[in-house]
Design an enzyme around this catalytic site. Structure first.
Site, PDB file in Angstrom:
ATOM      1  N   LYS A  22       0.833  -1.207   0.000  1.00  0.00           N
ATOM      2  CA  LYS A  22       0.000   0.000   0.000  1.00  0.00           C
ATOM      3  C   LYS A  22       0.863   1.252   0.000  1.00  0.00           C
ATOM      4  CE  LYS A  22      -1.335   1.816   3.895  1.00  0.00           C
ATOM      5  NZ  LYS A  22      -1.467   3.073   4.592  1.00  0.00           N
ATOM      6  N   ASN A  23       1.834   1.292   0.917  1.00  0.00           N
ATOM      7  CA  ASN A  23       2.578   2.545   1.092  1.00  0.00           C
ATOM      8  C   ASN A  23       3.517   2.842  -0.062  1.00  0.00           C
ATOM      9  OD1 ASN A  23       1.194   3.113   3.363  1.00  0.00           O
ATOM     10  ND2 ASN A  23       2.806   2.502   4.799  1.00  0.00           N
ATOM     11  N   CYS A 116      -3.761  13.143  12.770  1.00  0.00           N
ATOM     12  CA  CYS A 116      -4.510  11.900  12.599  1.00  0.00           C
ATOM     13  C   CYS A 116      -4.423  11.135  13.902  1.00  0.00           C
ATOM     14  CB  CYS A 116      -3.978  11.088  11.433  1.00  0.00           C
ATOM     15  SG  CYS A 116      -2.443  10.275  11.802  1.00  0.00           S
ATOM     16  N   ARG A 121       1.727  14.505  13.284  1.00  0.00           N
ATOM     17  CA  ARG A 121       2.205  14.281  11.924  1.00  0.00           C
ATOM     18  C   ARG A 121       2.276  15.553  11.066  1.00  0.00           C
ATOM     19  NH1 ARG A 121      -0.442   9.031   9.452  1.00  0.00           N
ATOM     20  NH2 ARG A 121       1.586   8.722   8.489  1.00  0.00           N
ATOM     21  N   PRO A 122       3.171  16.462  11.422  1.00  0.00           N
ATOM     22  CA  PRO A 122       3.316  17.682  10.628  1.00  0.00           C
ATOM     23  C   PRO A 122       3.952  17.415   9.256  1.00  0.00           C
ATOM     24  CG  PRO A 122       4.921  17.632  12.418  1.00  0.00           C
ATOM     25  CD  PRO A 122       4.079  16.402  12.559  1.00  0.00           C
ATOM     26  N   VAL A 123       4.000  18.459   8.412  1.00  0.00           N
ATOM     27  CA  VAL A 123       4.602  18.304   7.076  1.00  0.00           C
ATOM     28  C   VAL A 123       5.751  19.295   6.874  1.00  0.00           C
ATOM     29  CG1 VAL A 123       2.622  17.279   5.882  1.00  0.00           C
ATOM     30  CG2 VAL A 123       2.791  19.780   6.095  1.00  0.00           C
ATOM     31  N   ASP A 124       6.313  19.789   7.982  1.00  0.00           N
ATOM     32  CA  ASP A 124       7.375  20.798   7.870  1.00  0.00           C
ATOM     33  C   ASP A 124       8.566  20.311   7.032  1.00  0.00           C
ATOM     34  OD1 ASP A 124       7.590  19.004  10.030  1.00  0.00           O
ATOM     35  OD2 ASP A 124       9.065  20.257  11.054  1.00  0.00           O
ATOM     36  N   LEU A 125       8.933  19.042   7.179  1.00  0.00           N
ATOM     37  CA  LEU A 125      10.098  18.540   6.413  1.00  0.00           C
ATOM     38  C   LEU A 125       9.792  18.491   4.922  1.00  0.00           C
ATOM     39  CD1 LEU A 125      11.480  15.607   8.618  1.00  0.00           C
ATOM     40  CD2 LEU A 125      11.899  18.054   8.787  1.00  0.00           C
ATOM     41  N   ASP A 306       4.851   0.234  11.897  1.00  0.00           N
ATOM     42  CA  ASP A 306       3.613  -0.329  11.341  1.00  0.00           C
ATOM     43  C   ASP A 306       3.401  -1.798  11.718  1.00  0.00           C
ATOM     44  OD1 ASP A 306       3.002   2.081  10.213  1.00  0.00           O
ATOM     45  OD2 ASP A 306       3.589   1.541   8.175  1.00  0.00           O
ATOM     46  N   ILE A 328       8.565   6.348  16.904  1.00  0.00           N
ATOM     47  CA  ILE A 328       8.274   7.100  15.669  1.00  0.00           C
ATOM     48  C   ILE A 328       7.068   8.027  15.853  1.00  0.00           C
ATOM     49  CG2 ILE A 328       7.837   6.940  13.175  1.00  0.00           C
ATOM     50  CD1 ILE A 328      10.479   5.614  13.882  1.00  0.00           C
ATOM     51  N   ARG A 398      -8.632   0.026   4.461  1.00  0.00           N
ATOM     52  CA  ARG A 398      -7.680   0.991   3.888  1.00  0.00           C
ATOM     53  C   ARG A 398      -6.395   0.299   3.443  1.00  0.00           C
ATOM     54  NH1 ARG A 398      -6.925   6.576   6.934  1.00  0.00           N
ATOM     55  NH2 ARG A 398      -5.620   6.727   5.099  1.00  0.00           N
TER      56      ARG A 398
HETATM   57  C1  EPZ Z   1       4.794   6.614   6.353  1.00  0.00           C
HETATM   58  O1  EPZ Z   1       4.166   7.738   6.941  1.00  0.00           O
HETATM   59  C2  EPZ Z   1       3.738   5.547   6.255  1.00  0.00           C
HETATM   60  N1  EPZ Z   1       2.624   6.013   5.448  1.00  0.00           N
HETATM   61  C3  EPZ Z   1       3.258   5.174   7.654  1.00  0.00           C
HETATM   62  O2  EPZ Z   1       2.333   4.104   7.532  1.00  0.00           O
HETATM   63  C4  EPZ Z   1       4.444   4.725   8.491  1.00  0.00           C
HETATM   64  O3  EPZ Z   1       4.011   4.471   9.805  1.00  0.00           O
HETATM   65  C5  EPZ Z   1       5.531   5.808   8.500  1.00  0.00           C
HETATM   66  O4  EPZ Z   1       5.885   6.154   7.129  1.00  0.00           O
HETATM   67  C6  EPZ Z   1       6.797   5.396   9.223  1.00  0.00           C
HETATM   68  O5  EPZ Z   1       7.315   4.241   8.648  1.00  0.00           O
HETATM   69  C7  EPZ Z   1       2.690   5.998   4.132  1.00  0.00           C
HETATM   70  O6  EPZ Z   1       3.705   5.642   3.536  1.00  0.00           O
HETATM   71  C8  EPZ Z   1       1.483   6.414   3.389  1.00  0.00           C
HETATM   72  P1  EPZ Z   1       7.234   9.770   8.414  1.00  0.00           P
HETATM   73  P2  EPZ Z   1       4.880   9.165   6.918  1.00  0.00           P
HETATM   74  O7  EPZ Z   1       7.243  11.044   7.651  1.00  0.00           O
HETATM   75  O8  EPZ Z   1       5.659   9.277   5.671  1.00  0.00           O
HETATM   76  C9  EPZ Z   1       7.411  13.149  11.807  1.00  0.00           C
HETATM   77  C10 EPZ Z   1       0.306   2.975   7.819  1.00  0.00           C
HETATM   78  O9  EPZ Z   1      -0.330   2.481   8.777  1.00  0.00           O
HETATM   79  N2  EPZ Z   1       7.359  14.145  10.716  1.00  0.00           N
HETATM   80  O10 EPZ Z   1       8.355   8.818   8.216  1.00  0.00           O
HETATM   81  O11 EPZ Z   1       3.839  10.155   7.208  1.00  0.00           O
HETATM   82  C11 EPZ Z   1       6.119  12.342  11.929  1.00  0.00           C
HETATM   83  O12 EPZ Z   1       5.137  13.038  12.650  1.00  0.00           O
HETATM   84  C12 EPZ Z   1       0.964   4.314   7.938  1.00  0.00           C
HETATM   85  O13 EPZ Z   1       0.412   2.404   6.716  1.00  0.00           O
HETATM   86  C13 EPZ Z   1       7.544  15.477  11.027  1.00  0.00           C
HETATM   87  O14 EPZ Z   1       7.709  15.874  12.196  1.00  0.00           O
HETATM   88  O15 EPZ Z   1       5.846   9.000   8.165  1.00  0.00           O
HETATM   89  C14 EPZ Z   1       6.630  11.081  12.600  1.00  0.00           C
HETATM   90  O16 EPZ Z   1       6.737  11.284  13.978  1.00  0.00           O
HETATM   91  C15 EPZ Z   1       0.735   4.959   9.254  1.00  0.00           C
HETATM   92  N3  EPZ Z   1       7.541  16.404  10.002  1.00  0.00           N
HETATM   93  C16 EPZ Z   1       8.035  10.904  12.002  1.00  0.00           C
HETATM   94  O17 EPZ Z   1       8.385  12.185  11.482  1.00  0.00           O
HETATM   95  C17 EPZ Z   1       7.367  16.023   8.699  1.00  0.00           C
HETATM   96  O18 EPZ Z   1       7.355  16.901   7.807  1.00  0.00           O
HETATM   97  C18 EPZ Z   1       8.143   9.887  10.874  1.00  0.00           C
HETATM   98  O19 EPZ Z   1       7.084  10.095   9.946  1.00  0.00           O
HETATM   99  C19 EPZ Z   1       7.205  14.665   8.395  1.00  0.00           C
HETATM  100  C20 EPZ Z   1       7.214  13.732   9.429  1.00  0.00           C
END
Ligand code: EPZ
Length: 419
Positions: A22-23, A116, A121-125, A306, A328, A398
């Site tokens: 999926k991911n 969520c 889960r911010p998007v700053d990065l 996950d 995480i 999902r």
């Molecule tokens: C992906 O989410 C997956 N989703 C998640 O799977 C998975 O748990 C996660 O990676 C970690 O492996 C998809 O691929 C669609 P991250 P993602 O950015 O990319 C923080 C599932 O059940 N962060 O690696 O959103 C964030 O809050 C889902 O299939 C920031 O602070 O995860 C987290 O604490 C759930 N700022 C950490 O980084 C940012 O801009 C890692 O998140 C981005 C992330």
């Protein structure tokens, strides 16, 4: 709302075909925005999330058709470069359209995804990476408004910590940027490698995917391609943990050994035999109770967040005490209170769950809260005495293709109750 009923106590024996990830699929689908030629994805899982992303991409002008697990996506012209709140809030992965829209169109407007159930889960990065590629970004009324009037340009990005989504987003934006982009402290997940492989067959120039440093040399245009989605390592781990917990002997067809090494290590410690076999991975759990085993979630190649909920379900019936540490996401223990309704003994202390295994769980009515949490309740239901009913099944839909059918084919007593 549908629910799932499970009568526990049956071992699992047989074969489970592993679907495409999926991911990975969600990011690969987004790549259609980057080319005016058709992109064909095979081993494409049919999930609520892939259907949902289909609707969003169609909103941008993509023509999408599906035949079994083969999906064709074709975006000859971009008709729209705005992703409204209603289409983004339901699925965070939708936010990854921003970079590709910007690359193709020079400007884009995408709603912020919001928080969520598993954390803020911010998007700053993501935004910092796009800015490093020359995007001008403004936030207004809950939307990200991004412009790159002269096109994106290569840049240097050092991520302060590992983010799968931000790494993927940066790659998706950089493939059409002018010049070279370097990503340091990039995520190394198999989904990153899969995305890079697909983009490379579309004509992109990407080196180092799967390592912490990725270099992308921008090209003028991308062509179409045919690409097979990587087998789902989280689905693999989930069924492995289901067999570990319920007992049995199952072949996970098409599963990739090296994508789950952290889990195989922990399962070995718990007394489960996981071994490479012809056509996949064979899991055997036939020696009674598992030994309690600790885990700590980490970015790949560490233990995946996950699979944390599913591992916790297994530890609920293990012999002894295990410590499960989540590093995480800050709020990813919502399955624990539900497991406790089934008789599990779990002590939550910040980002640690201390699980004292019990001999039997008891079936109960429980509620799914997110995708991986829900499937941990399914695993608990498989081993619990009596009947377990899991509500809010849409979470499971999902991300798990044919869950009940795959488990029933291995001897589980499981059914979906439509309401
Ligand atoms: C992906 O989410 C997956 N989703 C998640 O799977 C998975 O748990 C996660 O990676 C970690 O492996 C998809 O691929 C669609 P991250 P993602 O950015 O990319 C923080 C599932 O059940 N962060 O690696 O959103 C964030 O809050 C889902 O299939 C920031 O602070 O995860 C987290 O604490 C759930 N700022 C950490 O980084 C940012 O801009 C890692 O998140 C981005 C992330």
């Amino acid at each position: 709302m549908d629910s799932i009923k499970i009568r526990g106590g049956h071992g699992l024996n047989g074969t489970v075909p592993i679907s495409g990830a999926k991911n990975s699929a969600l990011k690969l689908m987004v790549a259609t925005i980057l080319t005016d030629e058709p992109l064909v994805l095979t081993r494409m899982p049919d999930l609520a999330d892939t259907r949902f992303l289909t609707t969003l991409l169609q909103h941008f002008g993509a023509e999408i058709s599906r035949d079994g697990n083969r999906m064709q996506l074709h975006t000859p012209r971009l008709e729209n470069a705005e992703a409204p709140y209603d289409l983004v809030r339901k699925m965070r992965a939708s936010f990854n359209v921003l970079g590709p829209l910007l690359a193709r169109n020079g400007e884009a407007r995408v709603s912020l995804p919001g928080g969520c159930a598993i954390g803020a889960r911010p998007v700053d990065l993501h935004l910092k990476a796009l800015e490093a590629l020359g995007a001008e970004i403004e936030l207004a009324e809950g939307y990200v408004e991004a412009k790159a009037p002269k096109g994106l340009t290569g840049g240097a990005v050092t991520f302060p910590f590992v983010s799968v989504g931000a790494t993927e987003h940066a790659i998706l934006a950089a493939v059409l940027a002018k010049g070279e982009t370097t990503l340091e402290n990039a995520a190394r997940e198999p989904e990153i490698v899969d995305l890079a492989d697909c983009l490379t067959s579309m004509g992109a120039r990407i080196e180092g995917a799967g390592s912490a440093t990725i270099t992308i040399t921008g090209v003028d245009r991308l062509n179409g391609a045919t690409h097979a989605v990587v087998p789902d390592r989280i689905e693999t781990g989930t069924y492995a943990l289901a067999v570990a917990t319920a007992g049995g002997d199952v072949l996970l067809e098409d599963a990739v050994w090296k994508h789950n090494e952290a889990l195989w290590d922990r399962l070995g410690h718990a007394g489960v035999i996981a071994a490479w076999a012809e056509g996949g991975i064979r899991i055997r759990s036939e020696n009674g109770r598992l030994a309690a085993t600790d885990i700590e979630t980490r970015p790949y190649p560490g233990f995946p967040t996950d699979e944390q909920a599913q591992f916790m379900a297994a530890m609920c019936v293990a012999d002894g005490r295990s410590v499960i540490r989540e590093t995480i996401f800050e709020n990813r223990f919502m399955h624990a209170p539900e497991l406790m309704r089934m008789g599990a003994q779990i002590d939550l202390r910040g980002n640690e769950a201390i699980v004292t295994g019990v001999e039997t769980l008891r079936g109960a009515q429980v509620m799914a809260t997110d995708l991986r949490a829900s499937v941990s309740l399914v695993i608990a239901g498989l081993v619990a005495a009596g009947e377990t009913t899991i509500g809010r099944v849409y979470h499971l839909d999902r991300g798990f293709e044919g869950l009940e059918a795959k488990l029933a084919a291995c001897g589980a007593d499981i059914e979906r109750v439509k309401e």
